[in-house]
Design an enzyme around this catalytic site. Structure first.
Site, PDB file in Angstrom:
ATOM      1  N   GLY A  64       0.667  -1.345  -0.028  1.00  0.00           N
ATOM      2  CA  GLY A  64       0.074   0.234  -0.030  1.00  0.00           C
ATOM      3  C   GLY A  64       0.768   1.241  -0.024  1.00  0.00           C
ATOM      4  O   GLY A  64       0.099   2.224  -0.227  1.00  0.00           O
ATOM      5  N   GLU A 121       4.066  -6.768   1.467  1.00  0.00           N
ATOM      6  CA  GLU A 121       3.500  -7.084   0.181  1.00  0.00           C
ATOM      7  C   GLU A 121       3.310  -5.913  -0.680  1.00  0.00           C
ATOM      8  O   GLU A 121       2.217  -5.377  -1.229  1.00  0.00           O
ATOM      9  CB  GLU A 121       1.939  -7.581   0.245  1.00  0.00           C
ATOM     10  CG  GLU A 121       2.085  -8.916   1.179  1.00  0.00           C
ATOM     11  CD  GLU A 121       0.325  -9.191   1.386  1.00  0.00           C
ATOM     12  OE1 GLU A 121      -0.428  -8.581   1.201  1.00  0.00           O
ATOM     13  OE2 GLU A 121       0.183 -10.127   1.970  1.00  0.00           O
ATOM     14  N   ARG A 167       2.437  -1.380  -5.892  1.00  0.00           N
ATOM     15  CA  ARG A 167       2.593  -0.234  -6.739  1.00  0.00           C
ATOM     16  C   ARG A 167       3.726   0.289  -6.711  1.00  0.00           C
ATOM     17  O   ARG A 167       4.418   0.719  -7.666  1.00  0.00           O
ATOM     18  CB  ARG A 167       1.247   0.719  -6.264  1.00  0.00           C
ATOM     19  CG  ARG A 167       1.306   2.088  -6.749  1.00  0.00           C
ATOM     20  CD  ARG A 167       0.440   3.225  -6.078  1.00  0.00           C
ATOM     21  NE  ARG A 167      -0.955   2.412  -5.744  1.00  0.00           N
ATOM     22  CZ  ARG A 167      -1.871   2.516  -6.521  1.00  0.00           C
ATOM     23  NH1 ARG A 167      -2.119   3.040  -7.690  1.00  0.00           N
ATOM     24  NH2 ARG A 167      -3.009   1.964  -6.094  1.00  0.00           N
ATOM     25  N   TYR A 210     -10.350   5.920 -11.133  1.00  0.00           N
ATOM     26  CA  TYR A 210      -9.937   6.537  -9.813  1.00  0.00           C
ATOM     27  C   TYR A 210      -9.500   7.801  -9.922  1.00  0.00           C
ATOM     28  O   TYR A 210      -8.998   8.451  -8.949  1.00  0.00           O
ATOM     29  CB  TYR A 210      -8.685   5.846  -9.121  1.00  0.00           C
ATOM     30  CG  TYR A 210      -8.615   4.314  -9.510  1.00  0.00           C
ATOM     31  CD1 TYR A 210      -9.315   3.600  -8.278  1.00  0.00           C
ATOM     32  CD2 TYR A 210      -7.796   3.678 -10.184  1.00  0.00           C
ATOM     33  CE1 TYR A 210      -9.088   2.149  -8.350  1.00  0.00           C
ATOM     34  CE2 TYR A 210      -7.684   2.243 -10.101  1.00  0.00           C
ATOM     35  CZ  TYR A 210      -8.388   1.635  -9.006  1.00  0.00           C
ATOM     36  OH  TYR A 210      -8.247   0.073  -8.930  1.00  0.00           O
ATOM     37  N   CYS A 248     -15.823   5.241 -27.310  1.00  0.00           N
ATOM     38  CA  CYS A 248     -16.963   6.124 -27.353  1.00  0.00           C
ATOM     39  C   CYS A 248     -17.461   6.174 -25.870  1.00  0.00           C
ATOM     40  O   CYS A 248     -18.575   5.610 -25.487  1.00  0.00           O
ATOM     41  CB  CYS A 248     -17.945   5.374 -27.953  1.00  0.00           C
ATOM     42  SG  CYS A 248     -17.142   5.003 -29.794  1.00  0.00           S
ATOM     43  N   GLU A 249     -17.023   6.882 -24.925  1.00  0.00           N
ATOM     44  CA  GLU A 249     -17.250   7.038 -23.529  1.00  0.00           C
ATOM     45  C   GLU A 249     -16.442   8.530 -23.368  1.00  0.00           C
ATOM     46  O   GLU A 249     -15.415   8.612 -23.467  1.00  0.00           O
ATOM     47  CB  GLU A 249     -16.624   6.207 -22.491  1.00  0.00           C
ATOM     48  CG  GLU A 249     -16.840   4.757 -22.905  1.00  0.00           C
ATOM     49  CD  GLU A 249     -17.982   4.217 -22.063  1.00  0.00           C
ATOM     50  OE1 GLU A 249     -18.253   4.854 -20.951  1.00  0.00           O
ATOM     51  OE2 GLU A 249     -18.093   2.895 -21.870  1.00  0.00           O
ATOM     52  N   TYR A 269      -1.180  -1.689 -12.025  1.00  0.00           N
ATOM     53  CA  TYR A 269      -2.606  -1.498 -12.215  1.00  0.00           C
ATOM     54  C   TYR A 269      -2.752  -0.961 -13.618  1.00  0.00           C
ATOM     55  O   TYR A 269      -3.722   0.195 -13.916  1.00  0.00           O
ATOM     56  CB  TYR A 269      -3.359  -0.495 -10.904  1.00  0.00           C
ATOM     57  CG  TYR A 269      -3.045  -1.223  -9.725  1.00  0.00           C
ATOM     58  CD1 TYR A 269      -3.420  -2.498  -9.413  1.00  0.00           C
ATOM     59  CD2 TYR A 269      -2.017  -0.725  -8.821  1.00  0.00           C
ATOM     60  CE1 TYR A 269      -2.988  -3.146  -8.170  1.00  0.00           C
ATOM     61  CE2 TYR A 269      -1.840  -1.289  -7.743  1.00  0.00           C
ATOM     62  CZ  TYR A 269      -2.174  -2.455  -7.197  1.00  0.00           C
ATOM     63  OH  TYR A 269      -1.880  -3.129  -6.222  1.00  0.00           O
TER      64      TYR A 269
END
Ligand SMILES: *Cc1c(COP(=O)(O)O)cnc(C)c1O
Length: 421
Positions: A239, A275, A278, A318, A346-347, A375
């Site tokens: 984290g 762990e 990122r 995010y 198309c968004e 990610y």
């Protein structure tokens, strides 16, 4: 610090010009730096120097076999969250006794796979899961080493979608119920309770939430020991955040995090597991994309790229910020202009940045999304029938494609047509 720097006016990945990779593999693509991956792994490994420890890379951040192998050869264990990740770790040569199985909903098949193939420990997230692991262990005639993931109810002060340590989150068991749950675990003959697990969230930019959580883990260790449990391993999760911008406050360094771990938990004499995902992979990768069009709209200009939200979903999912830089270094003092930087999907959500100041760019120019190693590729999809983009690994002056771009035929032929059509 990473190894994506300008040299003589052009962006390099270690000793390879990014434009050379683009010419070889086409855009868009991800490129990772071996030196950066290894450097980040070593920062954590060194930060826990002097304590019995294992750094288990949270491979969900970037799980290409070549990345896993790079880290495994440096001594990393792996933190996996699915049977697929378990098999990937094994395929990359990671021995079972260096694989930790986390995740809130392990299925019986996944548990069986890990117990048959070898596992360092399961981080158990609920009592029903504990019962299933016990039953499968007994069936296979093995003992499953476990920790229980406790939810310490601390606010990680990160984005709501990646906070996991508050009581309202789905993860772990409430720390207040730990005595009861550990007693239950100890009564199950297929399990061996070896420790405690905690993971409070991702992209943490301060140490205080860790301090609060780890102090609770220290108290819990002593309490559980007094209740007869042989707590000897503490899995502290991952984290730790990374700097996504060069201007904002830099998150704490692994060395500061390591000092905190030693200060809050060192006296317990436990083996420490961490762990990180990122921080190891994030700044070790960039996504490179090409400007298709520069379009002038009402009061704003758009840079339309060939990369899109299906390739890098973090901004859409995010509201994540990624530094976007021109691969050709802008001339010093050149006037920057604000652009909305978008993909072709198309968004409206397919927007990487709004009113971002960029040097003048033209159709055909390359841009790089920094800090896209974690990610990024793992969350990509083929939405709009856009092929998954290639991944490339650089090592000094060499580079290799570590995942090919699939052909349209491969994508289309994955569908099967029922007999009635
Ligand atoms: C996602 C995750 C990690 C890694 O988090 P990062 O923010 O990438 O370091 C570690 N442990 C568990 C259990 C996770 O779910």
């Amino acid at each position: 610090m990473d190894h994506f720097l300008y040299r003589d006016g052009a962006l390099f990945a270690e000793d390879v010009p990014v434009s050379e990779i683009a010419a070889a593999v086409g855009t868009p693509f991800y490129v990772y730096s071996t030196a950066t991956l290894l450097r980040h792994f070593k920062l954590f490994d060194d930060a826990l120097d002097g304590t019995d420890h294992l750094v288990c890379y949270a491979m969900k951040a970037a799980s290409n076999q070549a990345i896993l192998k790079t880290l495994a050869q440096a001594g990393a264990g792996m933190d996996v969250v699915s049977g697929g990740e378990y098999l990937r770790a094994k395929a990359a040569g990671v021995p079972g006794d260096k694989i930790v199985f986390s995740g809130v909903g392990k299925t019986a098949d996944e548990i069986r796979m890990a117990l048959s193939g070898g596992i360092r420990q399961f981080n158990v997230e609920s009592e029903p899961e504990m019962e299933v692991i016990n039953a499968i262990a007994l069936e296979l005639g093995v003992i499953a080493p476990i920790t229980v993931r406790v939810n310490p109810d601390v606010d990680a002060r990160t984005h709501a979608k990646i906070a996991t340590g508050k009581s309202e989150n789905k993860f772990g068991i409430p720390i207040a119920r730990a005595s009861e749950v550990y007693a239950h675990a100890a009564s199950l003959p297929g399990l061996e309770v070896i420790g405690i697990d905690v993971h409070i969230g991702s992209q943490l930019t301060e140490l205080e939430p860790y301090e609060l959580a780890y102090k609770k883990v220290a108290e819990l260790t002593e309490r559980l020991r007094s209740e007869g449990h042989n707590i000897r391993r503490l899995d502290l999760g991952g984290g730790l955040g990374i700097p996504y911008t060069r201007s904002n406050n830099a998150p704490p360094l692994p060395i500061e995090y390591g000092a905190l771990v030693k200060r809050t938990l060192g006296h317990l004499g436990c083996e420490i597991e961490i762990e990180p995902g990122r921080l190891i992979a994030g700044n070790a990768g960039i996504m490179v994309s090409k400007v298709i069009y520069v379009k002038s709209g009402e009061g704003r200009d758009f840079l339309i790229l060939d990369g899109a939200m299906n390739d890098l979903i973090r901004p859409a999912m995010y509201e994540a910020y990624h530094d976007i830089v021109a691969v050709q270094e802008p001339v010093a003092g050149v006037e920057q202009r604000p652009y909305d930087i978008v993909g072709p999907v198309c968004e409206s959500g397919d927007t990487f940045a709004k009113q971002r100041n960029m040097p003048p760019l033209r159709s055909g120019d390359l841009v790089a999304f920094r800090s896209a190693g974690a990610y990024g590729a793992v969350m990509s999809s083929e939405y709009n029938t856009r092929p998954l983009i290639p991944e490339v690994l650089v090592n000094g002056d060499q580079f290799a494609v570590i995942r090919e771009r699939p052909s349209f035929d491969e994508i289309i032929n994955r569908d099967t047509i029922p007999s009635w059509l």
